[in-house]
Design a protein around this motif. Structure first.
Motif, PDB file in Angstrom:
ATOM      1  N   ASP A   1       0.808  -1.215   0.000  1.00 19.24           N
ATOM      2  CA  ASP A   1       0.000   0.000   0.000  1.00 19.24           C
ATOM      3  C   ASP A   1       0.846   1.271   0.000  1.00 19.24           C
ATOM      4  OD1 ASP A   1      -2.232  -1.590   0.041  1.00 19.24           O
ATOM      5  OD2 ASP A   1      -2.472  -1.490   2.207  1.00 19.24           O
ATOM      6  N   VAL A   2       2.096   1.178   0.369  1.00 21.03           N
ATOM      7  CA  VAL A   2       2.953   2.350   0.466  1.00 21.03           C
ATOM      8  C   VAL A   2       3.562   2.702  -0.886  1.00 21.03           C
ATOM      9  CG1 VAL A   2       5.032   3.267   1.557  1.00 21.03           C
ATOM     10  CG2 VAL A   2       3.467   1.831   2.861  1.00 21.03           C
ATOM     11  N   ILE A   3       3.779   1.713  -1.720  1.00 16.77           N
ATOM     12  CA  ILE A   3       4.459   1.915  -2.987  1.00 16.77           C
ATOM     13  C   ILE A   3       3.459   2.375  -4.039  1.00 16.77           C
ATOM     14  CG2 ILE A   3       5.798   0.811  -4.814  1.00 16.77           C
ATOM     15  CD1 ILE A   3       6.754  -1.156  -2.613  1.00 16.77           C
ATOM     16  N   ASN A   4       3.742   3.530  -4.633  1.00 20.52           N
ATOM     17  CA  ASN A   4       2.896   4.072  -5.675  1.00 20.52           C
ATOM     18  C   ASN A   4       3.525   3.753  -7.024  1.00 20.52           C
ATOM     19  OD1 ASN A   4       1.247   5.518  -7.332  1.00 20.52           O
ATOM     20  ND2 ASN A   4       1.487   7.461  -6.274  1.00 20.52           N
ATOM     21  N   LYS A   5       2.845   2.987  -7.838  1.00 15.48           N
ATOM     22  CA  LYS A   5       3.377   2.571  -9.136  1.00 15.48           C
ATOM     23  C   LYS A   5       3.189   3.640 -10.212  1.00 15.48           C
ATOM     24  CE  LYS A   5       4.417  -1.627  -7.757  1.00 15.48           C
ATOM     25  NZ  LYS A   5       5.728  -2.150  -7.658  1.00 15.48           N
ATOM     26  N   GLU A   6       2.351   4.636  -9.940  1.00 13.09           N
ATOM     27  CA  GLU A   6       2.090   5.684 -10.917  1.00 13.09           C
ATOM     28  C   GLU A   6       3.201   6.731 -10.887  1.00 13.09           C
ATOM     29  OE1 GLU A   6      -1.759   7.319 -10.226  1.00 13.09           O
ATOM     30  OE2 GLU A   6      -2.703   5.362 -10.100  1.00 13.09           O
ATOM     31  N   ALA A   7       3.367   7.410 -12.014  1.00 13.22           N
ATOM     32  CA  ALA A   7       4.353   8.489 -12.087  1.00 13.22           C
ATOM     33  C   ALA A   7       3.903   9.623 -11.167  1.00 13.22           C
ATOM     34  CB  ALA A   7       4.477   8.992 -13.511  1.00 13.22           C
ATOM     35  N   PRO A   8       4.841  10.263 -10.489  1.00 10.60           N
ATOM     36  CA  PRO A   8       4.468  11.376  -9.613  1.00 10.60           C
ATOM     37  C   PRO A   8       3.890  12.538 -10.425  1.00 10.60           C
ATOM     38  CG  PRO A   8       6.856  11.168  -9.779  1.00 10.60           C
ATOM     39  CD  PRO A   8       6.261  10.012 -10.501  1.00 10.60           C
ATOM     40  N   SER A   9       3.039  13.340  -9.789  1.00 11.59           N
ATOM     41  CA  SER A   9       2.373  14.434 -10.495  1.00 11.59           C
ATOM     42  C   SER A   9       3.361  15.454 -11.045  1.00 11.59           C
ATOM     43  CB  SER A   9       1.367  15.119  -9.569  1.00 11.59           C
ATOM     44  OG  SER A   9       2.035  15.640  -8.440  1.00 11.59           O
ATOM     45  N   TRP A  10       4.481  15.651 -10.378  1.00 12.18           N
ATOM     46  CA  TRP A  10       5.463  16.621 -10.849  1.00 12.18           C
ATOM     47  C   TRP A  10       6.229  16.133 -12.061  1.00 12.18           C
ATOM     48  CZ3 TRP A  10      10.156  14.380 -10.852  1.00 12.18           C
ATOM     49  CH2 TRP A  10      10.381  13.361  -9.935  1.00 12.18           C
ATOM     50  N   ASP A  11       6.111  14.847 -12.384  1.00 11.27           N
ATOM     51  CA  ASP A  11       6.843  14.266 -13.514  1.00 11.27           C
ATOM     52  C   ASP A  11       6.430  14.895 -14.847  1.00 11.27           C
ATOM     53  OD1 ASP A  11       8.837  12.492 -14.390  1.00 11.27           O
ATOM     54  OD2 ASP A  11       7.319  11.054 -15.043  1.00 11.27           O
ATOM     55  N   ASN A  12       5.228  15.430 -14.914  1.00  7.92           N
ATOM     56  CA  ASN A  12       4.734  16.062 -16.130  1.00  7.92           C
ATOM     57  C   ASN A  12       4.863  17.579 -16.099  1.00  7.92           C
ATOM     58  OD1 ASN A  12       3.941  13.588 -17.283  1.00  7.92           O
ATOM     59  ND2 ASN A  12       2.083  13.599 -16.068  1.00  7.92           N
ATOM     60  N   ASN A  13       5.441  18.105 -15.048  1.00 10.44           N
ATOM     61  CA  ASN A  13       5.596  19.557 -14.897  1.00 10.44           C
ATOM     62  C   ASN A  13       6.923  19.981 -15.533  1.00 10.44           C
ATOM     63  OD1 ASN A  13       6.022  22.183 -14.001  1.00 10.44           O
ATOM     64  ND2 ASN A  13       5.012  21.810 -12.033  1.00 10.44           N
ATOM     65  N   THR A  14       6.869  20.359 -16.805  1.00  9.29           N
ATOM     66  CA  THR A  14       8.100  20.682 -17.537  1.00  9.29           C
ATOM     67  C   THR A  14       8.820  21.889 -16.954  1.00  9.29           C
ATOM     68  OG1 THR A  14       6.799  21.922 -19.156  1.00  9.29           O
ATOM     69  CG2 THR A  14       7.344  19.632 -19.701  1.00  9.29           C
ATOM     70  N   ASP A  15       8.073  22.867 -16.441  1.00  5.69           N
ATOM     71  CA  ASP A  15       8.725  24.039 -15.828  1.00  5.69           C
ATOM     72  C   ASP A  15       9.556  23.629 -14.619  1.00  5.69           C
ATOM     73  OD1 ASP A  15       7.632  25.782 -17.692  1.00  5.69           O
ATOM     74  OD2 ASP A  15       5.880  26.231 -16.431  1.00  5.69           O
ATOM     75  N   LEU A  16       8.999  22.794 -13.784  1.00  5.60           N
ATOM     76  CA  LEU A  16       9.713  22.329 -12.595  1.00  5.60           C
ATOM     77  C   LEU A  16      10.929  21.492 -12.978  1.00  5.60           C
ATOM     78  CD1 LEU A  16      10.001  21.951  -9.534  1.00  5.60           C
ATOM     79  CD2 LEU A  16       8.430  20.008  -9.722  1.00  5.60           C
ATOM     80  N   LEU A  17      10.766  20.600 -13.919  1.00  9.57           N
ATOM     81  CA  LEU A  17      11.879  19.745 -14.341  1.00  9.57           C
ATOM     82  C   LEU A  17      13.008  20.565 -14.965  1.00  9.57           C
ATOM     83  CD1 LEU A  17       9.873  16.740 -15.800  1.00  9.57           C
ATOM     84  CD2 LEU A  17      11.092  16.840 -13.618  1.00  9.57           C
ATOM     85  N   THR A  18      12.658  21.569 -15.739  1.00 11.98           N
ATOM     86  CA  THR A  18      13.678  22.444 -16.326  1.00 11.98           C
ATOM     87  C   THR A  18      14.416  23.191 -15.238  1.00 11.98           C
ATOM     88  OG1 THR A  18      12.347  22.704 -18.321  1.00 11.98           O
ATOM     89  CG2 THR A  18      14.048  24.351 -17.934  1.00 11.98           C
ATOM     90  N   TRP A  19      13.687  23.693 -14.258  1.00  5.30           N
ATOM     91  CA  TRP A  19      14.294  24.424 -13.145  1.00  5.30           C
ATOM     92  C   TRP A  19      15.239  23.521 -12.342  1.00  5.30           C
ATOM     93  CZ3 TRP A  19      13.356  24.040  -7.720  1.00  5.30           C
ATOM     94  CH2 TRP A  19      13.914  25.063  -6.981  1.00  5.30           C
ATOM     95  N   LEU A  20      14.807  22.280 -12.098  1.00  9.32           N
ATOM     96  CA  LEU A  20      15.644  21.351 -11.338  1.00  9.32           C
ATOM     97  C   LEU A  20      16.921  20.979 -12.078  1.00  9.32           C
ATOM     98  CD1 LEU A  20      12.890  19.000  -9.893  1.00  9.32           C
ATOM     99  CD2 LEU A  20      14.331  20.577  -8.605  1.00  9.32           C
ATOM    100  N   LYS A  21      16.850  20.888 -13.400  1.00  8.21           N
ATOM    101  CA  LYS A  21      18.029  20.539 -14.193  1.00  8.21           C
ATOM    102  C   LYS A  21      19.113  21.619 -14.118  1.00  8.21           C
ATOM    103  CE  LYS A  21      15.678  17.517 -17.419  1.00  8.21           C
ATOM    104  NZ  LYS A  21      15.206  17.340 -18.794  1.00  8.21           N
ATOM    105  N   GLU A  22      18.743  22.831 -13.746  1.00  5.63           N
ATOM    106  CA  GLU A  22      19.700  23.915 -13.612  1.00  5.63           C
ATOM    107  C   GLU A  22      20.660  23.687 -12.446  1.00  5.63           C
ATOM    108  OE1 GLU A  22      17.527  27.547 -13.315  1.00  5.63           O
ATOM    109  OE2 GLU A  22      16.620  27.326 -15.311  1.00  5.63           O
ATOM    110  N   PHE A  23      20.344  22.790 -11.537  1.00 10.12           N
ATOM    111  CA  PHE A  23      21.173  22.550 -10.350  1.00 10.12           C
ATOM    112  C   PHE A  23      22.283  21.534 -10.590  1.00 10.12           C
ATOM    113  CE2 PHE A  23      17.246  24.200  -8.548  1.00 10.12           C
ATOM    114  CZ  PHE A  23      17.753  25.163  -7.700  1.00 10.12           C
ATOM    115  N   LYS A  24      22.437  21.046 -11.783  1.00  8.70           N
ATOM    116  CA  LYS A  24      23.487  20.053 -12.065  1.00  8.70           C
ATOM    117  C   LYS A  24      24.857  20.606 -11.845  1.00  8.70           C
ATOM    118  CE  LYS A  24      21.206  17.005 -15.246  1.00  8.70           C
ATOM    119  NZ  LYS A  24      21.226  16.405 -16.545  1.00  8.70           N
TER     120      LYS A  24
END
Length: 65
Positions: free
Chosen positions: A42-65
């Motif tokens: 019950d703890v493991i979520n097999k679905e993709a997280p909601s932020w996975d489709n948030n391109t703005d957030l993902l682009t922002w996070l990639k800036e921290f490399k």
């Protein structure tokens, strides 16, 4: 090889005896994960997280490399 203090692991797993903890210390990572997934279904979520489709957030996070 890194060594972990068995008493910390023993406490985390809730074992009364460190002998039980030693069994888990010898098991491989894949087997540990498979076992935990069976126990905590019950703890493991097999679905993709909601932020996975948030391109703005993902682009922002990639800036921290």
């Amino acid at each position: 090889m890194k060594y972990k203090r068995l008493d910390f692991i023993q406490d985390f797993l809730g074992h009364q005896s460190v002998l039980a903890t030693e069994i888990y210390a010898r098991v491989g990572s894949k087997q540990k994960r498979a076992t935990l997934e069976k126990v905590y279904v019950d703890v493991i979520n097999k679905e993709a997280p909601s932020w996975d489709n948030n391109t703005d957030l993902l682009t922002w996070l990639k800036e921290f490399k």
